[in-house]
Design an enzyme around this catalytic site. Structure first.
Site, mmCIF file in Angstrom:
data_model
loop_
_atom_site.group_PDB
_atom_site.id
_atom_site.type_symbol
_atom_site.label_atom_id
_atom_site.label_comp_id
_atom_site.label_asym_id
_atom_site.label_seq_id
_atom_site.Cartn_x
_atom_site.Cartn_y
_atom_site.Cartn_z
ATOM 1 N N ARG A 150 0.996 -1.261 -0.032
ATOM 2 C CA ARG A 150 0.047 -0.231 -0.084
ATOM 3 C C ARG A 150 0.868 1.209 -0.218
ATOM 4 O O ARG A 150 1.914 1.181 0.594
ATOM 5 C CB ARG A 150 -0.980 0.130 1.385
ATOM 6 N N LYS A 174 -1.734 -2.738 8.040
ATOM 7 C CA LYS A 174 -3.119 -2.356 8.605
ATOM 8 C C LYS A 174 -3.020 -2.759 10.068
ATOM 9 O O LYS A 174 -2.734 -4.153 10.269
ATOM 10 C CB LYS A 174 -4.214 -2.791 7.874
ATOM 11 N N HIS A 245 -2.512 2.897 -5.964
ATOM 12 C CA HIS A 245 -3.004 1.723 -5.626
ATOM 13 C C HIS A 245 -3.128 0.768 -6.857
ATOM 14 O O HIS A 245 -3.290 -0.593 -6.709
ATOM 15 C CB HIS A 245 -4.311 1.877 -5.060
ATOM 16 N N ARG A 248 -0.409 -1.486 -6.962
ATOM 17 C CA ARG A 248 -0.616 -2.742 -6.175
ATOM 18 C C ARG A 248 -1.622 -3.939 -6.596
ATOM 19 O O ARG A 248 -1.383 -5.052 -6.631
ATOM 20 C CB ARG A 248 -1.332 -2.145 -4.921
ATOM 21 N N HIS A 271 -3.526 -9.304 3.309
ATOM 22 C CA HIS A 271 -4.863 -9.347 3.520
ATOM 23 C C HIS A 271 -5.155 -10.383 4.593
ATOM 24 O O HIS A 271 -4.511 -11.202 4.990
ATOM 25 C CB HIS A 271 -5.590 -9.872 2.121
ATOM 26 N N TYR A 280 -9.031 -10.394 -7.520
ATOM 27 C CA TYR A 280 -7.925 -10.442 -8.624
ATOM 28 C C TYR A 280 -8.129 -11.589 -9.342
ATOM 29 O O TYR A 280 -7.725 -11.390 -10.575
ATOM 30 C CB TYR A 280 -6.617 -10.357 -7.938
#
Length: 299
Positions: A150, A174, A245, A248, A271, A280
């Site tokens: 990110r 995150k 992004h 990414r 994730h 994806y």
């Protein structure tokens, strides 16, 4: 316990124990304050949490609908309310969880924009690292495409995080979750070369040790990196989105196209579940369908 105090207690838990990002805490706070204001307007000020029922939560969701909130906002605010009451219930602050049977609205996932292999190749070859700024731009783009970070993760990297010999990066993602991601040779070469130029940008001042700096030697901000990358992508891609992004998305799409397993890609992206990565695979399947329609005489 009144609702205002319970909200304060929950937000403190999110910040101090769960170590949620500032943006996540703000999202939760916005939703809960809006919920509290609605209840206090329609019921009473200082309402006790034990008096709140599922009907009050449904009334709040109806209020959001009436005010034409987007599905994304509706989902975020409903999730915040459910997380709040789950916290209260687990900590024995309410006897039952009134949000338990409230379903979170589902939103359709948009197929992410990504660059074709030829587009990313042309983009990277167009940047000549002959000065501090162009060298920095190339290093940042090579890094995002090579590792799928990110933009916030990339900009938070410090010189101590970069070890060219291990060919990996220690990334804080995150929720302050740490993960190790591989980094390709091209990205290592670009960053190594940029670090020589970086000395000119830092001007002997090391306030933060962040890798990516501005002309004035300050850490590069997400808004600045967006303008840089958007400008460069505009020259080489027709993708609807032209943001950091997208690199990414391109990283994940190209890996899956070349046969990488989804679990590994999910771990590299940081994730929390495979469902976030599965978008994806939809990209790859759609590409297969398009190729089939173009090539097969009976399609």
């Amino acid at each position: 316990m009144n609702l205002s105090f319970a909200i304060e207690k929950f937000l403190g838990y999110c910040k101090e124990q769960r170590k949620f990002s500032r943006q996540t805490v703000i999202t939760y706070e916005t939703a809960l304050m809006q919920f509290r204001n609605l209840l206090e307007t329609e019921l009473e000020e200082g309402i006790e949490i034990q008096k709140i029922t599922s009907q009050h939560i449904k009334r709040f969701i109806s209020f959001l609908h009436h005010n034409q909130m987007s599905k994304k906002t509706l989902k975020a605010r409903t999730s915040a309310i459910k997380s709040f009451f789950k916290f209260l219930y687990k900590n024995d602050l309410v006897a039952t969880d009134p949000s338990y049977l409230i379903s979170t609205p589902k939103i359709e996932k948009n197929i992410p924009s990504f660059l074709l292999p030829s587009e990313i190749k042309n983009l990277l070859e167009s940047i000549k690292p002959e000065d501090p700024i162009s060298s920095r731009n190339l290093a940042l783009i090579e890094l995002l495409y090579s590792s799928g970070l990110r933009i916030s993760e990339a900009l938070n990297l410090t010189i101590n995080n970069f070890n060219p010999y291990s060919q990996t990066l220690r990334v804080i993602g995150k929720g302050n979750k740490v993960r190790i991601v591989p980094i390709g040779k091209k990205a290592i070469e670009a960053i190594t070369k940029y670090l020589e130029f970086r000395k000119e940008l830092a001007r002997g001042k090391e306030h933060s040790g962040k890798i990516f700096l501005t002309k004035s030697g300050k850490p590069l901000k997400p808004s600045e990196s967006y303008r840089i990358i958007h400008s460069l992508l505009t020259k080489f891609s027709d993708a609807p989105q032209k943001s950091p992004h997208v690199l990414r998305h391109t990283f994940a799409t190209h890996l899956l196209d070349k046969g990488a397993d989804i679990q590994s890609v999910s771990e590299m992206l940081g994730h929390s579940s495979l469902s976030s990565t599965q978008i994806y695979t939809h990209v790859s399947v759609q590409k297969l369908k398009d190729a089939y329609k173009k090539a097969h005489p009976k399609a």
